[in-house]
Design a protein around this motif. Structure first.
Motif, PDB file in Angstrom:
ATOM      1  N   ALA A   1      -0.002  -8.727  11.009  1.00  0.00           N
ATOM      2  CA  ALA A   1      -0.450  -8.018  12.211  1.00  0.00           C
ATOM      3  C   ALA A   1      -1.198  -6.731  11.936  1.00  0.00           C
ATOM      4  N   THR A   2      -1.238  -6.285  10.682  1.00  0.00           N
ATOM      5  CA  THR A   2      -2.023  -5.083  10.373  1.00  0.00           C
ATOM      6  C   THR A   2      -3.382  -5.436   9.773  1.00  0.00           C
ATOM      7  N   GLY A   3      -3.646  -6.716   9.577  1.00  0.00           N
ATOM      8  CA  GLY A   3      -4.917  -7.148   8.993  1.00  0.00           C
ATOM      9  C   GLY A   3      -6.054  -7.094   9.990  1.00  0.00           C
ATOM     10  N   GLY A   4      -7.255  -7.330   9.478  1.00  0.00           N
ATOM     11  CA  GLY A   4      -8.444  -7.233  10.309  1.00  0.00           C
ATOM     12  C   GLY A   4      -8.439  -8.175  11.490  1.00  0.00           C
ATOM     13  N   LEU A   5      -8.014  -9.424  11.279  1.00  0.00           N
ATOM     14  CA  LEU A   5      -7.935 -10.372  12.391  1.00  0.00           C
ATOM     15  C   LEU A   5      -6.586 -10.323  13.078  1.00  0.00           C
ATOM     16  N   GLY A   6      -5.515 -10.202  12.293  1.00  0.00           N
ATOM     17  CA  GLY A   6      -4.190 -10.182  12.880  1.00  0.00           C
ATOM     18  C   GLY A   6      -4.004  -9.073  13.891  1.00  0.00           C
TER      19      GLY A   6
ATOM     20  N   ARG B   1      -6.295  -7.604  15.676  1.00  0.00           N
ATOM     21  CA  ARG B   1      -7.104  -7.878  16.862  1.00  0.00           C
ATOM     22  C   ARG B   1      -6.478  -8.976  17.714  1.00  0.00           C
ATOM     23  N   ILE B   2      -5.969 -10.009  17.069  1.00  0.00           N
ATOM     24  CA  ILE B   2      -5.309 -11.081  17.819  1.00  0.00           C
ATOM     25  C   ILE B   2      -4.088 -10.530  18.542  1.00  0.00           C
ATOM     26  N   ALA B   3      -3.299  -9.696  17.857  1.00  0.00           N
ATOM     27  CA  ALA B   3      -2.113  -9.108  18.479  1.00  0.00           C
ATOM     28  C   ALA B   3      -2.492  -8.284  19.705  1.00  0.00           C
ATOM     29  N   ALA B   4      -3.526  -7.468  19.577  1.00  0.00           N
ATOM     30  CA  ALA B   4      -3.961  -6.622  20.694  1.00  0.00           C
ATOM     31  C   ALA B   4      -4.450  -7.462  21.868  1.00  0.00           C
ATOM     32  N   GLN B   5      -5.204  -8.521  21.570  1.00  0.00           N
ATOM     33  CA  GLN B   5      -5.729  -9.350  22.653  1.00  0.00           C
ATOM     34  C   GLN B   5      -4.638 -10.182  23.309  1.00  0.00           C
ATOM     35  N   LEU B   6      -3.626 -10.579  22.537  1.00  0.00           N
ATOM     36  CA  LEU B   6      -2.470 -11.252  23.143  1.00  0.00           C
ATOM     37  C   LEU B   6      -1.794 -10.328  24.147  1.00  0.00           C
ATOM     38  N   GLU B   7      -1.623  -9.078  23.755  1.00  0.00           N
ATOM     39  CA  GLU B   7      -1.010  -8.107  24.669  1.00  0.00           C
ATOM     40  C   GLU B   7      -1.874  -7.886  25.904  1.00  0.00           C
ATOM     41  N   ASN B   8      -3.182  -7.898  25.726  1.00  0.00           N
ATOM     42  CA  ASN B   8      -4.083  -7.744  26.872  1.00  0.00           C
ATOM     43  C   ASN B   8      -3.933  -8.894  27.866  1.00  0.00           C
TER      44      ASN B   8
ATOM     45  N   THR C   1     -15.832 -13.536   8.045  1.00  0.00           N
ATOM     46  CA  THR C   1     -15.638 -12.620   9.167  1.00  0.00           C
ATOM     47  C   THR C   1     -15.604 -11.180   8.647  1.00  0.00           C
ATOM     48  N   GLY C   2     -16.140 -10.284   9.431  1.00  0.00           N
ATOM     49  CA  GLY C   2     -16.287  -8.897   9.000  1.00  0.00           C
ATOM     50  C   GLY C   2     -15.003  -8.090   9.028  1.00  0.00           C
ATOM     51  N   THR C   3     -14.057  -8.449   8.175  1.00  0.00           N
ATOM     52  CA  THR C   3     -12.835  -7.663   7.997  1.00  0.00           C
ATOM     53  C   THR C   3     -12.839  -7.104   6.577  1.00  0.00           C
TER      54      THR C   3
ATOM     55  N   PRO D   1     -15.283  -9.782  14.091  1.00  0.00           N
ATOM     56  CA  PRO D   1     -13.852 -10.112  14.160  1.00  0.00           C
ATOM     57  C   PRO D   1     -13.288 -10.054  15.575  1.00  0.00           C
ATOM     58  N   ASP D   2     -13.834  -9.197  16.430  1.00  0.00           N
ATOM     59  CA  ASP D   2     -13.368  -9.147  17.815  1.00  0.00           C
ATOM     60  C   ASP D   2     -13.702 -10.446  18.544  1.00  0.00           C
ATOM     61  N   LEU D   3     -14.891 -10.979  18.264  1.00  0.00           N
ATOM     62  CA  LEU D   3     -15.283 -12.236  18.892  1.00  0.00           C
ATOM     63  C   LEU D   3     -14.495 -13.409  18.326  1.00  0.00           C
TER      64      LEU D   3
END
Length: 217
Positions: A14-19, A21-28, A172-174, A194-196
């Motif tokens: 969850a602290t990685g470049g994709l992880g 972002r995925i965690a944040a978007q799940l919360e959103n 991916t740009g991480t 990575p956000d996309l």
């Protein structure tokens, strides 16, 4: 369609470049996210740590509705120069640990399905699982092995109402390639945002997709 509102999702890496972002978007989308990462002291190469992580998540949140495995390491270099320790690390982090997470999470996710929810597992094997790359032979192999496991296990888990989804985005740009466990990164072409990439994965979860090949990104 899978409803993320109120779902409890464990994100590993969850602290990685994709992880992250995925965690944040799940919360959103209204999910409750439990985060795990090596930097937080979770060495998931140990089965006992995986068992405790899953039990602690269930204990804290009451259930588990989703698992996202976004952890990983990369190594570069010629196949003929591959060190045994590098090979061991690649498969421990990229293959064995994710498989252990998937197998040990099954009872928790099956319980979620019995309660009427739509539990899921997401893995990130990447485009190298489809098209292995020279200079990334061992890394490609570790990811291809994970993808193969998800395909086969997904047919079994479906009977328990659990959906397994493997995502295979291109480069991916991480910062992953900037911190290899061996070798140095070659010049890559244009990187995916990575956000996309994270948004596409979230959309696939919500829409009930069962596979995300590289052409989906």
């Amino acid at each position: 369609m899978t409803t993320l509102e109120g779902a409890v999702v464990l994100v590993v890496g969850a602290t990685g470049g994709l992880g992250s972002r995925i965690a944040a978007q799940l919360e959103n989308h209204g999910a409750t996210v439990a985060r795990a990462s090596k930097s937080a002291g979770h060495d998931l190469r140990a089965p006992s740590v995986i068992q405790k992580l899953l039990a602690d998540t269930k204990g804290q949140y009451g259930r588990l509705d989703g698992l996202v495995v976004a952890s990983g390491v990369v190594a570069f270099g010629a196949a003929s120069e591959l060190e045994p320790t590098t090979l061991d690390e690649l498969f421990a982090v990229n293959t064995t640990s994710p498989i252990q997470l998937i197998t040990q999470s099954q009872p928790y996710l099956a319980a979620s399905a019995r309660e009427g929810r739509e539990p899921f597992v997401v893995t990130l094997s990447g485009v190298v699982a489809e098209a292995p790359v020279a200079g990334l032979a061992a890394y490609s192999a570790s990811k291809a092995a994970l993808a193969a496991f998800v395909v086969a296990a997904g047919r079994e888990y479906r009977r328990a109402g659990i959906r397994l989804l493997d995502a295979r985005p291109g480069h991916t740009g991480t910062a992953l390639s900037e911190h290899p466990i061996a070798g140095a990164a070659p010049r890559f072409g244009a990187a995916l945002d990575p956000d996309l990439v994270a948004a596409r994965i979230i959309a696939a979860i919500v829409d009930g997709e069962k596979d995300l090949p590289s052409t989906a990104f």
